[in-house]
Write a protein that holds these residues in place. Structure first.
Motif, PDB file in Angstrom:
ATOM      1  N   PHE A   1    -120.102 -83.367 -16.754  1.00  0.00           N
ATOM      2  CA  PHE A   1    -121.446 -82.711 -16.195  1.00  0.00           C
ATOM      3  C   PHE A   1    -121.527 -81.228 -16.740  1.00  0.00           C
ATOM      4  O   PHE A   1    -122.887 -80.960 -16.859  1.00  0.00           O
ATOM      5  CB  PHE A   1    -121.516 -83.071 -14.855  1.00  0.00           C
ATOM      6  N   LEU A   2    -120.634 -80.455 -16.518  1.00  0.00           N
ATOM      7  CA  LEU A   2    -120.782 -79.174 -16.483  1.00  0.00           C
ATOM      8  C   LEU A   2    -121.200 -78.829 -18.067  1.00  0.00           C
ATOM      9  O   LEU A   2    -121.838 -77.793 -18.110  1.00  0.00           O
ATOM     10  CB  LEU A   2    -119.465 -78.473 -16.290  1.00  0.00           C
ATOM     11  N   PHE A   3    -120.863 -79.400 -18.801  1.00  0.00           N
ATOM     12  CA  PHE A   3    -120.920 -79.139 -20.463  1.00  0.00           C
ATOM     13  C   PHE A   3    -121.702 -79.909 -21.217  1.00  0.00           C
ATOM     14  O   PHE A   3    -122.225 -79.558 -22.400  1.00  0.00           O
ATOM     15  CB  PHE A   3    -119.425 -78.664 -21.134  1.00  0.00           C
ATOM     16  N   VAL A   4    -122.369 -81.001 -20.655  1.00  0.00           N
ATOM     17  CA  VAL A   4    -123.178 -81.562 -21.657  1.00  0.00           C
ATOM     18  C   VAL A   4    -124.656 -81.458 -21.143  1.00  0.00           C
ATOM     19  O   VAL A   4    -125.156 -81.630 -20.164  1.00  0.00           O
ATOM     20  CB  VAL A   4    -123.008 -83.357 -21.248  1.00  0.00           C
ATOM     21  N   THR A   5    -125.243 -80.695 -21.980  1.00  0.00           N
ATOM     22  CA  THR A   5    -126.522 -80.127 -21.657  1.00  0.00           C
ATOM     23  C   THR A   5    -127.368 -80.585 -22.921  1.00  0.00           C
ATOM     24  O   THR A   5    -127.356 -79.996 -23.943  1.00  0.00           O
ATOM     25  CB  THR A   5    -126.460 -78.584 -21.623  1.00  0.00           C
ATOM     26  N   LYS A   6    -128.583 -81.128 -22.556  1.00  0.00           N
ATOM     27  CA  LYS A   6    -129.506 -81.605 -23.553  1.00  0.00           C
ATOM     28  C   LYS A   6    -129.138 -82.115 -24.956  1.00  0.00           C
ATOM     29  O   LYS A   6    -129.858 -82.083 -25.616  1.00  0.00           O
ATOM     30  CB  LYS A   6    -130.374 -80.325 -23.641  1.00  0.00           C
ATOM     31  N   GLY A   7    -127.883 -82.782 -24.639  1.00  0.00           N
ATOM     32  CA  GLY A   7    -127.511 -83.333 -26.009  1.00  0.00           C
ATOM     33  C   GLY A   7    -127.073 -82.400 -27.173  1.00  0.00           C
ATOM     34  O   GLY A   7    -126.761 -82.900 -28.454  1.00  0.00           O
ATOM     35  N   GLU A   8    -127.097 -81.110 -26.940  1.00  0.00           N
ATOM     36  CA  GLU A   8    -126.650 -80.083 -27.733  1.00  0.00           C
ATOM     37  C   GLU A   8    -124.952 -80.006 -27.949  1.00  0.00           C
ATOM     38  O   GLU A   8    -124.380 -78.971 -27.325  1.00  0.00           O
ATOM     39  CB  GLU A   8    -127.286 -78.751 -27.362  1.00  0.00           C
ATOM     40  N   VAL A   9    -124.432 -80.972 -28.180  1.00  0.00           N
ATOM     41  CA  VAL A   9    -122.967 -80.919 -28.544  1.00  0.00           C
ATOM     42  C   VAL A   9    -122.573 -81.506 -29.687  1.00  0.00           C
ATOM     43  O   VAL A   9    -122.778 -82.313 -30.280  1.00  0.00           O
ATOM     44  CB  VAL A   9    -122.238 -82.063 -27.436  1.00  0.00           C
ATOM     45  N   ASN A  10    -121.720 -80.358 -30.271  1.00  0.00           N
ATOM     46  CA  ASN A  10    -120.825 -80.634 -31.475  1.00  0.00           C
ATOM     47  C   ASN A  10    -119.839 -81.112 -31.499  1.00  0.00           C
ATOM     48  O   ASN A  10    -118.597 -80.473 -30.944  1.00  0.00           O
ATOM     49  CB  ASN A  10    -120.971 -79.096 -32.207  1.00  0.00           C
ATOM     50  N   ILE A  11    -119.597 -82.456 -31.752  1.00  0.00           N
ATOM     51  CA  ILE A  11    -118.259 -83.209 -31.365  1.00  0.00           C
ATOM     52  C   ILE A  11    -117.553 -83.341 -33.203  1.00  0.00           C
ATOM     53  O   ILE A  11    -118.040 -83.895 -34.044  1.00  0.00           O
ATOM     54  CB  ILE A  11    -118.353 -84.565 -31.098  1.00  0.00           C
ATOM     55  N   ASN A  12    -116.477 -82.661 -33.099  1.00  0.00           N
ATOM     56  CA  ASN A  12    -115.616 -82.722 -34.366  1.00  0.00           C
ATOM     57  C   ASN A  12    -114.286 -83.812 -33.952  1.00  0.00           C
ATOM     58  O   ASN A  12    -113.646 -83.224 -32.967  1.00  0.00           O
ATOM     59  CB  ASN A  12    -115.240 -81.432 -34.966  1.00  0.00           C
ATOM     60  N   PRO A  13    -114.165 -84.729 -34.399  1.00  0.00           N
ATOM     61  CA  PRO A  13    -112.878 -85.453 -34.230  1.00  0.00           C
ATOM     62  C   PRO A  13    -111.641 -84.727 -34.430  1.00  0.00           C
ATOM     63  O   PRO A  13    -110.589 -85.032 -33.470  1.00  0.00           O
ATOM     64  CB  PRO A  13    -112.849 -86.581 -35.360  1.00  0.00           C
TER      65      PRO A  13
ATOM     66  N   ALA B   1    -129.484 -78.654 -14.927  1.00  0.00           N
ATOM     67  CA  ALA B   1    -129.272 -79.222 -13.542  1.00  0.00           C
ATOM     68  C   ALA B   1    -127.858 -79.841 -13.804  1.00  0.00           C
ATOM     69  O   ALA B   1    -127.190 -79.724 -12.876  1.00  0.00           O
ATOM     70  CB  ALA B   1    -130.468 -80.091 -13.322  1.00  0.00           C
ATOM     71  N   THR B   2    -127.737 -80.701 -14.630  1.00  0.00           N
ATOM     72  CA  THR B   2    -126.360 -81.429 -14.852  1.00  0.00           C
ATOM     73  C   THR B   2    -125.222 -80.540 -14.870  1.00  0.00           C
ATOM     74  O   THR B   2    -124.313 -80.765 -14.343  1.00  0.00           O
ATOM     75  CB  THR B   2    -126.424 -82.096 -16.364  1.00  0.00           C
ATOM     76  N   SER B   3    -125.306 -79.472 -15.512  1.00  0.00           N
ATOM     77  CA  SER B   3    -124.300 -78.080 -15.488  1.00  0.00           C
ATOM     78  C   SER B   3    -124.126 -77.774 -13.937  1.00  0.00           C
ATOM     79  O   SER B   3    -122.698 -77.834 -13.495  1.00  0.00           O
ATOM     80  CB  SER B   3    -124.575 -77.029 -16.149  1.00  0.00           C
ATOM     81  N   TRP B   4    -125.057 -77.756 -13.065  1.00  0.00           N
ATOM     82  CA  TRP B   4    -124.728 -77.392 -11.553  1.00  0.00           C
ATOM     83  C   TRP B   4    -124.223 -78.286 -10.911  1.00  0.00           C
ATOM     84  O   TRP B   4    -123.435 -78.198 -10.100  1.00  0.00           O
ATOM     85  CB  TRP B   4    -126.232 -76.932 -11.309  1.00  0.00           C
ATOM     86  N   VAL B   5    -124.551 -79.667 -11.465  1.00  0.00           N
ATOM     87  CA  VAL B   5    -123.934 -80.800 -10.684  1.00  0.00           C
ATOM     88  C   VAL B   5    -122.381 -80.688 -10.953  1.00  0.00           C
ATOM     89  O   VAL B   5    -121.656 -81.109  -9.870  1.00  0.00           O
ATOM     90  CB  VAL B   5    -124.608 -82.102 -11.141  1.00  0.00           C
ATOM     91  N   GLY B   6    -122.110 -80.621 -12.210  1.00  0.00           N
ATOM     92  CA  GLY B   6    -120.790 -80.530 -12.689  1.00  0.00           C
ATOM     93  C   GLY B   6    -119.986 -79.357 -11.869  1.00  0.00           C
ATOM     94  O   GLY B   6    -118.865 -79.647 -11.221  1.00  0.00           O
ATOM     95  N   ILE B   7    -120.620 -78.254 -11.539  1.00  0.00           N
ATOM     96  CA  ILE B   7    -119.893 -77.231 -10.745  1.00  0.00           C
ATOM     97  C   ILE B   7    -119.678 -77.694  -9.431  1.00  0.00           C
ATOM     98  O   ILE B   7    -118.552 -77.494  -8.714  1.00  0.00           O
ATOM     99  CB  ILE B   7    -120.916 -75.833 -10.869  1.00  0.00           C
ATOM    100  N   GLY B   8    -120.651 -78.233  -8.788  1.00  0.00           N
ATOM    101  CA  GLY B   8    -120.461 -78.820  -7.462  1.00  0.00           C
ATOM    102  C   GLY B   8    -119.390 -79.966  -7.355  1.00  0.00           C
ATOM    103  O   GLY B   8    -118.518 -79.961  -6.463  1.00  0.00           O
ATOM    104  N   LEU B   9    -119.107 -80.596  -8.400  1.00  0.00           N
ATOM    105  CA  LEU B   9    -118.253 -81.879  -8.354  1.00  0.00           C
ATOM    106  C   LEU B   9    -116.802 -81.235  -8.529  1.00  0.00           C
ATOM    107  O   LEU B   9    -115.873 -81.667  -7.952  1.00  0.00           O
ATOM    108  CB  LEU B   9    -118.494 -82.878  -9.520  1.00  0.00           C
ATOM    109  N   LEU B  10    -116.898 -80.088  -9.424  1.00  0.00           N
ATOM    110  CA  LEU B  10    -115.478 -79.533  -9.608  1.00  0.00           C
ATOM    111  C   LEU B  10    -115.032 -78.889  -8.041  1.00  0.00           C
ATOM    112  O   LEU B  10    -113.851 -78.868  -7.854  1.00  0.00           O
ATOM    113  CB  LEU B  10    -115.667 -78.503 -10.846  1.00  0.00           C
ATOM    114  N   LEU B  11    -115.910 -78.020  -7.734  1.00  0.00           N
ATOM    115  CA  LEU B  11    -115.603 -77.507  -6.410  1.00  0.00           C
ATOM    116  C   LEU B  11    -115.331 -78.476  -5.272  1.00  0.00           C
ATOM    117  O   LEU B  11    -114.454 -78.242  -4.507  1.00  0.00           O
ATOM    118  CB  LEU B  11    -116.682 -76.650  -6.026  1.00  0.00           C
ATOM    119  N   GLY B  12    -116.016 -79.365  -5.317  1.00  0.00           N
ATOM    120  CA  GLY B  12    -115.584 -80.706  -4.312  1.00  0.00           C
ATOM    121  C   GLY B  12    -114.101 -81.160  -4.763  1.00  0.00           C
ATOM    122  O   GLY B  12    -113.466 -81.345  -3.759  1.00  0.00           O
ATOM    123  N   SER B  13    -113.824 -81.413  -6.131  1.00  0.00           N
ATOM    124  CA  SER B  13    -112.494 -81.762  -6.275  1.00  0.00           C
ATOM    125  C   SER B  13    -111.427 -80.897  -5.814  1.00  0.00           C
ATOM    126  O   SER B  13    -110.250 -81.257  -5.503  1.00  0.00           O
ATOM    127  CB  SER B  13    -112.469 -82.045  -7.998  1.00  0.00           C
TER     128      SER B  13
END
Length: 298
Positions: free
Chosen positions: A134-146, A263-275
């Motif tokens: 959640f923290l790093f997936v933002t608006k599909g702007e992700v460069n994935i290199n195998p 917003a998804t990144s902030w959700v990710g931060i909350g989940l990490l803090l919870g873990s």
């Protein structure tokens, strides 16, 4: 067992999380491999000089073989991680490397050491990994290199091996000595890169100051704290707590660098803090319950 070892590991991870922000103040010509070499040298040698001056280290009886393994692991981790960053970006490289390390550690402990992971570790690790996504997936702007993903996965495995090797060393020597010797050897292993990449930017005193911050704060102090905690808690738990690093990095990116999180990144931060809260306080509660019932904690 007290909650203090978990707090030590947590604060060590928070210091690691300042690394990325500190690096943004370095020039573009500062190659990641040189930053890694300088960080290891200033961090490891700083502690080693202090130990030698106060005669707190015995070189003749030192466990050199295990220290060499740890130094090779931490050197390879840095090289693989920064190579992954170049190929697939900081976000994905961080998620895969840092997120996979506690999983690899738990599996290694389970398969080879016959230490079955606790339910608390499993739940907090799963929550943390979801949080990273959640923290790093933002608006599909992700460069994935195998290839970059593969480098990150191997980096995560190697960091897990480093943690387990360090844990073994910490049963024989104190944390400060272990960090000093490991990173001094790592600096020696990384020395050839000074002759391969541009180092002219190190003539600036401000840049040297940042390298010393990375060495002393994010290496010496951070890894000593990590080592103090690691002596008392399972390697898998320590690695899960290390997921505080991407949380810290994301928050500093917003506050200091001026990055904008979705917003998804902030959700990710909350989940990490919870873990982190589940692992820290859940483990404490579990140990108290075991003590009341007369059971030995796993």
């Amino acid at each position: 067992m007290t909650v203090l070892p978990y707090i030590f590991v947590l604060f060590g991870a928070i210091l690691w999380g300042t690394t990325g922000t500190a690096q943004t103040f370095l020039p573009d010509s500062a190659h990641p491999f040189i930053i890694s070499a300088g960080r290891s040298a200033s961090g490891g040698l700083f502690l080693l000089i202090i130990l030698v001056l106060f005669k707190k280290i015995q070189f003749l009886s030192w466990p050199w073989k295990q220290t060499l393994y740890a130094a090779i692991c931490i050197s390879l981790f840095q090289l693989l991680f920064f190579s992954s960053v170049r190929l697939t970006g900081v976000a994905i490289a961080s998620v895969v490397a840092i997120g996979s390390a506690p999983v690899f550690s738990g599996l290694i402990e389970w398969i080879f050491l016959k230490m079955r992971p606790t339910k608390i570790w499993g739940g907090s690790t799963a929550l943390a990994i979801i949080g990273c996504l959640f923290l790093f997936v933002t608006k599909g702007e992700v460069n994935i290199n195998p290839l970059g993903i593969l480098y990150s996965l191997v980096a995560g495995l190697i960091f897990a091996l480093y943690t387990m090797t360090s844990k073994s060393l910490l049963q024989k020597e104190d944390a400060i000595s272990v960090v000093a010797m490991t990173f001094s050897l790592s600096a020696l292993l990384l020395t050839p890169f000074y002759f391969i990449f541009d180092v002219s930017w190190l003539k600036d005193t401000g840049n040297v100051g940042i390298i010393f911050y990375l060495g002393i704060a994010t290496t010496s102090i951070a890894y000593v704290l990590y080592g103090w905690g690691l002596r008392k808690i399972p390697a898998s738990s320590a690695l899960t707590l290390s997921l505080a690093e991407p949380t810290t990095a994301a928050l500093l990116g917003v506050i200091v660098v001026g990055e904008i999180l979705s917003a998804t990144s902030w959700v990710g931060i909350g989940l990490l803090l919870g873990s982190i809260a589940i692992l820290t306080f859940g483990s404490k509660f579990s140990n108290l319950q075991n003590e009341k019932e007369g059971k030995c904690p796993i």
